[in-house]
Design a protein around this motif. Sequence first.
Motif, short mmCIF file in Angstrom:
data_model
loop_
_atom_site.label_atom_id
_atom_site.label_comp_id
_atom_site.label_asym_id
_atom_site.label_seq_id
_atom_site.Cartn_x
_atom_site.Cartn_y
_atom_site.Cartn_z
N GLU A 223 -10.68 -59.67 -15.42
CA GLU A 223 -10.56 -59.42 -16.86
C GLU A 223 -11.10 -58.04 -17.23
O GLU A 223 -10.60 -57.40 -18.16
CB GLU A 223 -11.31 -60.50 -17.64
CG GLU A 223 -10.58 -61.84 -17.68
CD GLU A 223 -11.31 -62.87 -18.49
OE1 GLU A 223 -10.64 -63.73 -19.09
OE2 GLU A 223 -12.56 -62.85 -18.53
N ASP B 278 -4.30 -57.47 -17.61
CA ASP B 278 -2.90 -57.88 -17.73
C ASP B 278 -2.22 -57.92 -16.36
O ASP B 278 -1.03 -57.63 -16.24
CB ASP B 278 -2.12 -56.93 -18.65
CG ASP B 278 -2.28 -57.31 -20.12
OD1 ASP B 278 -2.48 -58.50 -20.40
OD2 ASP B 278 -2.24 -56.41 -20.97
N SER C 109 -3.46 -63.75 -13.76
CA SER C 109 -2.66 -64.92 -14.13
C SER C 109 -2.74 -66.00 -13.06
O SER C 109 -2.92 -67.19 -13.35
CB SER C 109 -1.21 -64.49 -14.37
OG SER C 109 -0.40 -65.62 -14.64
N LEU D 168 -6.20 -67.68 -13.04
CA LEU D 168 -6.33 -68.60 -14.18
C LEU D 168 -5.59 -69.91 -13.90
O LEU D 168 -6.08 -71.00 -14.26
CB LEU D 168 -5.79 -67.94 -15.45
CG LEU D 168 -6.63 -66.80 -16.01
CD1 LEU D 168 -5.87 -66.07 -17.13
CD2 LEU D 168 -7.97 -67.31 -16.55
N GLU E 53 -5.78 -74.56 -21.88
CA GLU E 53 -6.21 -73.24 -22.36
C GLU E 53 -5.98 -72.18 -21.28
O GLU E 53 -5.46 -71.09 -21.55
CB GLU E 53 -7.69 -73.29 -22.72
CG GLU E 53 -8.27 -71.92 -23.10
CD GLU E 53 -9.80 -71.91 -23.08
OE1 GLU E 53 -10.36 -70.81 -22.92
OE2 GLU E 53 -10.41 -72.98 -23.20
N LEU E 54 -6.34 -72.51 -20.03
CA LEU E 54 -6.21 -71.54 -18.95
C LEU E 54 -4.74 -71.30 -18.58
O LEU E 54 -4.33 -70.16 -18.33
CB LEU E 54 -6.99 -72.03 -17.73
CG LEU E 54 -8.51 -72.08 -17.92
CD1 LEU E 54 -9.17 -72.81 -16.75
CD2 LEU E 54 -9.09 -70.67 -18.05
N ASP F 232 -2.27 -71.58 -20.64
CA ASP F 232 -1.74 -70.78 -21.76
C ASP F 232 -2.07 -69.30 -21.58
O ASP F 232 -1.23 -68.43 -21.82
CB ASP F 232 -2.32 -71.29 -23.09
CG ASP F 232 -1.51 -72.42 -23.69
OD1 ASP F 232 -0.29 -72.49 -23.43
OD2 ASP F 232 -2.09 -73.25 -24.41
N ARG F 233 -3.30 -69.02 -21.17
CA ARG F 233 -3.70 -67.63 -20.95
C ARG F 233 -2.89 -67.00 -19.82
O ARG F 233 -2.46 -65.84 -19.92
CB ARG F 233 -5.19 -67.56 -20.64
CG ARG F 233 -6.09 -67.82 -21.84
CD ARG F 233 -7.54 -67.94 -21.42
NE ARG F 233 -8.05 -66.73 -20.78
CZ ARG F 233 -9.23 -66.65 -20.16
NH1 ARG F 233 -10.02 -67.72 -20.13
NH2 ARG F 233 -9.63 -65.53 -19.62
N ALA F 234 -2.66 -67.79 -18.76
CA ALA F 234 -1.87 -67.28 -17.63
C ALA F 234 -0.43 -67.00 -18.07
O ALA F 234 0.16 -65.98 -17.70
CB ALA F 234 -1.89 -68.30 -16.50
N ALA G 103 0.61 -66.29 -21.11
CA ALA G 103 0.63 -65.13 -22.01
C ALA G 103 0.69 -63.82 -21.21
O ALA G 103 1.42 -62.89 -21.56
CB ALA G 103 -0.59 -65.15 -22.91
N ILE G 104 -0.06 -63.77 -20.10
CA ILE G 104 -0.04 -62.57 -19.25
C ILE G 104 1.34 -62.39 -18.63
O ILE G 104 1.91 -61.29 -18.62
CB ILE G 104 -1.11 -62.66 -18.16
CG1 ILE G 104 -2.50 -62.59 -18.78
CG2 ILE G 104 -0.93 -61.54 -17.12
CD1 ILE G 104 -3.63 -62.91 -17.81
N SER H 294 4.78 -70.63 -14.65
CA SER H 294 3.72 -70.87 -15.64
C SER H 294 4.18 -71.89 -16.69
O SER H 294 3.39 -72.75 -17.10
CB SER H 294 3.33 -69.56 -16.32
OG SER H 294 2.56 -68.75 -15.45
#
Length: 245
Positions: A80, A85, A90, A93, A111-112, A114-116, A118-119, A133
């Motif tokens: 991070e 990015d 990703s 996560l 949550e994790l 979702d973060r992966a 998004a990247i 993903s």
Amino acid sequence: APGSHLEVESLDDLGWVARSLGELRACVAVHERRVARVRDAAAGSLEEAAAWVALGYCRSHLDQLRQAEEDLRRAVAIQERLAPDSAELSETLNVLASLGRTRGDLALAEELHDRALAIRRRLDPTSHETAVSLNNLGNLAVVRGELDRAAALDRQALARLASPPPPAPQAASVRGHLGLLLPACPGQAVAAQTVLVRIPFLDAAPLQESENILVGEHLHRKAQAIKFKHRVVKIKAEILHGFPR
């Protein structure tokens, strides 16, 4: 030399072979040594993050979940900071999310994932990796009993897997998941029959047969790679004074 690039690379190779052979305790021992060497030579680097990820992955397969999560969180903190990015973040996560799911913490897993996702969308919203993903979130939705949402996510994933190069294992996995899922969704029984449609890049033969061939070729190449790694590692293991047990 201790801590040299050659030693760290050799430890990575040894860990890869140990994991391929199912020697998970040996894999952990190798990657613990790799982490120590990298921290001596390049503390706080992306190379250190990669070493923590490999160690956490091996520990997770030994059901050392708490230690695996700690390892992966160390990797995430570095990634991070240095590569927020990146595809590597990703992937980390997603592995961490899988641990959360295994422990029953579905909120953390979502949550994790979702973060992966998004990247991946920022990197390339139409990529096969983005599809994977989406499928991760679809699998999680099934566990939560959210079948309509799971089907919608799998459809999005399949749309991204319908372009070359053909990632046969992923496409087969998502298609099979969706085919089993749709009959359980209200009003979707007929739609389930359309999931096994042929995809343009596989028009030369029936989809199932083509995918089986591609999966077979993939496994064959992996087997050949393992044999090659064995030959290389026999030399490198001598440099490192033996294979840890």
